[in-house]
Enzyme design. Structure first.
Site, PDB file in Angstrom:
ATOM      1  N   ARG A 202      -1.143   9.559  -3.567  1.00  0.00           N
ATOM      2  CA  ARG A 202      -0.471   8.713  -2.238  1.00  0.00           C
ATOM      3  C   ARG A 202       0.609   7.666  -2.919  1.00  0.00           C
ATOM      4  NH1 ARG A 202      -5.676   8.357  -2.604  1.00  0.00           N
ATOM      5  NH2 ARG A 202      -6.565   6.267  -1.267  1.00  0.00           N
TER       6      ARG A 202
ATOM      7  N   HIS B  86      -3.212   0.539  -3.343  1.00  0.00           N
ATOM      8  CA  HIS B  86      -4.377   0.389  -1.974  1.00  0.00           C
ATOM      9  C   HIS B  86      -5.053  -0.768  -1.649  1.00  0.00           C
ATOM     10  CE1 HIS B  86      -4.762   4.876  -3.368  1.00  0.00           C
ATOM     11  NE2 HIS B  86      -4.137   3.889  -4.996  1.00  0.00           N
TER      12      HIS B  86
ATOM     13  N   ARG C   3       0.948  -1.325   0.091  1.00  0.00           N
ATOM     14  CA  ARG C   3      -0.124   0.228   0.369  1.00  0.00           C
ATOM     15  C   ARG C   3       0.748   1.180  -0.034  1.00  0.00           C
ATOM     16  NH1 ARG C   3      -4.210  -0.208   5.110  1.00  0.00           N
ATOM     17  NH2 ARG C   3      -4.421   1.455   4.055  1.00  0.00           N
ATOM     18  N   HIS C   4       0.317   1.980  -0.280  1.00  0.00           N
ATOM     19  CA  HIS C   4       1.185   3.421  -0.728  1.00  0.00           C
ATOM     20  C   HIS C   4       1.165   4.460   1.621  1.00  0.00           C
ATOM     21  CE1 HIS C   4      -2.852   4.974   1.530  1.00  0.00           C
ATOM     22  NE2 HIS C   4      -3.763   4.198   0.488  1.00  0.00           N
TER      23      HIS C   4
ATOM     24  N   ASN D 120      -6.113   8.268   5.573  1.00  0.00           N
ATOM     25  CA  ASN D 120      -5.670   7.961   6.704  1.00  0.00           C
ATOM     26  C   ASN D 120      -5.548   7.920   7.838  1.00  0.00           C
ATOM     27  OD1 ASN D 120      -3.027   6.564   4.727  1.00  0.00           O
ATOM     28  ND2 ASN D 120      -5.456   5.702   4.911  1.00  0.00           N
TER      29      ASN D 120
ATOM     30  N   GLU E  84      -7.550   2.618  -6.136  1.00  0.00           N
ATOM     31  CA  GLU E  84      -8.706   2.334  -5.071  1.00  0.00           C
ATOM     32  C   GLU E  84      -9.912   1.958  -5.734  1.00  0.00           C
ATOM     33  OE1 GLU E  84      -8.840   0.375  -2.838  1.00  0.00           O
ATOM     34  OE2 GLU E  84      -8.479   1.262  -0.985  1.00  0.00           O
TER      35      GLU E  84
HETATM   36  O1  G3H Z   1     -10.505   3.781   1.181  1.00  0.00           O
HETATM   37  C1  G3H Z   1     -11.080   2.631   0.629  1.00  0.00           C
HETATM   38  C2  G3H Z   1     -10.070   1.210   1.492  1.00  0.00           C
HETATM   39  O2  G3H Z   1      -8.925   1.937   2.276  1.00  0.00           O
HETATM   40  C3  G3H Z   1     -11.081   0.086   1.598  1.00  0.00           C
HETATM   41  O3  G3H Z   1     -11.154  -0.625   2.799  1.00  0.00           O
HETATM   42  O4  G3H Z   1     -12.465  -2.204   1.981  1.00  0.00           O
HETATM   43  O5  G3H Z   1     -11.869  -2.808   3.736  1.00  0.00           O
HETATM   44  O6  G3H Z   1     -13.729  -0.664   3.678  1.00  0.00           O
HETATM   45  P1  G3H Z   1     -12.594  -1.365   3.320  1.00  0.00           P
END
Ligand code: G3H
Length: 198
Positions: free
Chosen positions: A64, A150, A14-15, A21, A84
């Site tokens: 990012r 991501h 990931r970045h 975050n 993402e």
């Molecule tokens: O911004 C997106 C999230 O990093 C994805 O995570 O699918 O667990 O909500 P998630």
């Protein structure tokens, strides 16, 4: 999910930590924090120390990931397919805000995270389909590669490489500031995880 590809390392990460975050919001296109920038530097040392460095480095088109790859000073390719998961109308919201303002959406996602599609956005199933052509490209590569992307994207790519079931893919822990090395073998991959910033 299972594929047969040449035995060379595929690094996934990931970045580095972004201001989004820190704020706990999903999506957006925010820059790295100081800690995120520190990860970018550590990643550059880690990659530059590898005896056989990556032949290709792929990032998403979001700042990012591009900022995370920058200190390596190597040619990189920014691909939209690695952006993402699209959170649609929830982009820029915290999970708490989604739960409060759209409780039905929040509950549906909790009940079926794999198939749930954000209104005007994507589901994990959509992301799996989106990444299909990229996986074919990955299979064609013979040299090590580095993918800086991501959470949802790395979950799906890791799922393909490790043979994780589709149902489990949206729940795979992919922490920040960790490089995952995947070396394909007959079935699945040998996997190593290296935490570069605690
Ligand atoms: O911004 C997106 C999230 O990093 C994805 O995570 O699918 O667990 O909500 P998630």
């Amino acid at each position: 999910m299972n594929i047969h590809i040449a035995p060379r390392t595929i690094w996934l990460t990931r970045h580095g930590e972004s201001t989004a975050n820190m704020a706990g919001v999903v999506g957006t296109d925010m820059p790295l924090t100081a800690r995120g920038a520190q990860y970018a530097k550590q990643l550059a040392s880690f990659i530059n120390d590898q005896p056989q460095g990556p032949g290709s480095i792929w990032t998403s088109t979001l700042q990012r990931t591009i900022q995370t790859a920058a200190p390596m000073n190597r040619a990189t390719n920014a691909l939209k397919v690695l952006d993402e998961i699209d959170a649609g109308i929830c982009d820029g919201m915290t999970y708490e805000q989604i739960a409060e303002q759209m409780p039905a959406e929040f509950a549906q996602r909790k009940a079926d995270k794999l198939r749930y599609r954000y209104p005007r956005g994507e589901s994990y199933v959509d992301v799996i389909a989106r990444l299909d052509p990229f996986i074919l490209e990955l299979e064609r590569q013979r040299e090590p590669v580095l993918i800086v992307a991501h959470n949802a994207i790395i979950r799906v790519l890791h799922g393909y490489l490790s043979g994780t079931s589709r149902e489990d893919v949206p729940h795979t822990p992919i922490p920040l500031h960790t490089v995952i090395g995947m070396v394909p073998k007959a079935y699945g991959c040998d996997e190593t995880r290296t935490v570069l910033v605690k």
